[in-house]
Design an enzyme around this catalytic site. Sequence first.
Site, PDB file in Angstrom:
ATOM      1  N   ASP A  81      -4.678  -0.654 -31.310  1.00  0.00           N
ATOM      2  CA  ASP A  81      -4.640  -0.617 -29.852  1.00  0.00           C
ATOM      3  C   ASP A  81      -5.993  -0.195 -29.280  1.00  0.00           C
ATOM      4  O   ASP A  81      -6.623   0.736 -29.787  1.00  0.00           O
ATOM      5  CB  ASP A  81      -3.561   0.396 -29.446  1.00  0.00           C
ATOM      6  CG  ASP A  81      -3.328   0.454 -27.948  1.00  0.00           C
ATOM      7  OD1 ASP A  81      -2.984  -0.591 -27.373  1.00  0.00           O
ATOM      8  OD2 ASP A  81      -3.497   1.541 -27.361  1.00  0.00           O
ATOM      9  N   GLU A 108      -7.126  -5.096 -30.597  1.00  0.00           N
ATOM     10  CA  GLU A 108      -7.004  -5.447 -29.184  1.00  0.00           C
ATOM     11  C   GLU A 108      -8.339  -5.190 -28.498  1.00  0.00           C
ATOM     12  O   GLU A 108      -8.702  -4.042 -28.254  1.00  0.00           O
ATOM     13  CB  GLU A 108      -5.905  -4.610 -28.516  1.00  0.00           C
ATOM     14  CG  GLU A 108      -5.725  -4.973 -27.042  1.00  0.00           C
ATOM     15  CD  GLU A 108      -5.065  -3.870 -26.217  1.00  0.00           C
ATOM     16  OE1 GLU A 108      -4.499  -4.195 -25.158  1.00  0.00           O
ATOM     17  OE2 GLU A 108      -5.130  -2.691 -26.609  1.00  0.00           O
TER      18      GLU A 108
END
Length: 567
Positions: A233, A274
């Site tokens: 993330d 990401e």
Amino acid sequence: MCAALARSSSTVNTIGILLLGLAASAGAARAQDAPAWTRGATCYEVFVRSFQDSDGDGIGDLNGLTARLDYINDGNPRSTRSLGARCLWLMPVAESPSYHGYDVTDYYRVAHDYGTNEDFERLVAAAHKRGIKVLVDLVLNHTSNRHPHFLAALRDSTSSYRAWYRWSPTKLDRGTWGSELWHKSPERDEYYYGLFSSSMPDLNYENPAVRDEANRVGRFWLDSMHVDGFRLDAVSFLVEHGAQIMHTRETHQVLHDFQQSMRAARPDVYTVGEVTFPNATLLSYYADQLTSYFAFEVADSLIAAVRSGSARGLLAPALQLERDAPTGRWSPFLRNHDQPRTLTELGGDMARARVAALLLLTMPGMPFVYYGEEIGMSGGKPDERIRTPMQWSSGHEAGFTPGTAWEQMQGDSLTRTVSAEERDPSSLLALYRRLIHLRARCAALAAGALVPLQASDDAVAAYLRRTDDGAVLIVANLSAKPLAGVSIESAAGALGAGRWRARDLLARTSPATLEIDGEGRVRQYIALPTLAPMQGHLFALARTTRTAGAGSAPTRAPHIPRDACSD
Ligand code: CA
């Protein structure tokens, strides 16, 4: 590789697998190559809270997901009642006070809402039995503000965990970010740094103890929970450097070191990051860092083309990544858990959703499909509404829970369902299944180069996926009207000279034979007299005659058994 050899039964298969194995081991010298299992694979993103509730509390859980694995992949490559995804990305499953899980309080324990660590291990074992690899979301940029380390740091000025976070005696400038970066401590007159919110204090990656802990967490999930890799993330923001809060040299170094550490534990680990920025920025994350990155600019180009009905600009972002990034190390998708769903982006038009699926699943790299996209679930912001429960059937709460769902279902939850689409061979679900299976069994779709073509009408997307042995031609009419006489051209060297027979892999059409001249150009090729509105075709191309002296290399590549595109 040994396991693959053990499974092979015939000499032909063994030779084929040996050749694949040699290719894989030759590639092993390049440390960041995507692992062999990603070839032809599609990855399915699941929000556990919304997939299947097993105990009636209205919250999806790991046992519910395990019970639904056959829907994702039943382990039979020939099955038509399975999506055929060979990879599963689970949004965060670690203990967290929030519904979404992106603020972790215990990196070593599964959220109590979702079950136990033992439930997780059973899920992974059941997934592996079906040939599904499992990736978990790892949230390394920050913890929850309720994480014991942060609480200790807040309350005790002598705690060693003080150095795990970032503090300031004064409220520092928010810079260009727009939102508050520094948050008032509830305990004393000071501020802590939290990029996303006050409930998500950033970890201080300049502290070696924090970097060691990130590696320990990763090793725990690989070694003890048996996952195959991670979705990481918000990786752009790991380490700040003065006023620079993203894309710092130090961030690249942390990603490099994390990947090295994970590869030492598991040489074929897969990591996907990401990085929500355009290609130009994304490209700085390659070379020696994570295995792959989500291609947000490609996602936007696919959606924009289908929404606008124009193929202009469709391929540019994908072609740039194919040119400038290592093969197989960017991941296409349409929408994820942070974005309005595809169908909502496309104004609720199922025909457009079908074309979008066809474009996505014919792109290079391992594509990611967000749960529910394959049946055309809808949903726009706020976030809870793009993460609503899976719509299985027309029963109570759409078959998601025997209780009351944690979040209200969408308005179409009783009609747009898996069970309804399973009965309809022309459904979006049927198309997803067909394309995902084709991708797994067709060498050109699994690993072919992306070759752009020029159609005589801007509303038509046209490109090849090409290997040495054959190719698939993708032609899609993105407009809402039929188009007659659309012809296709290419630059030199698109295909070997000779005659190519075309076969429609999805529908019963009779496409024209393709003649390729000595320069390898496609010239004025009209595959079908008329292209129906919002209709896409995959034409498998096989060369039937070769033009003598055209200089094209003879095909000597090994026969790949049961290639869906070369028979
Ligand atoms: Ca539950």
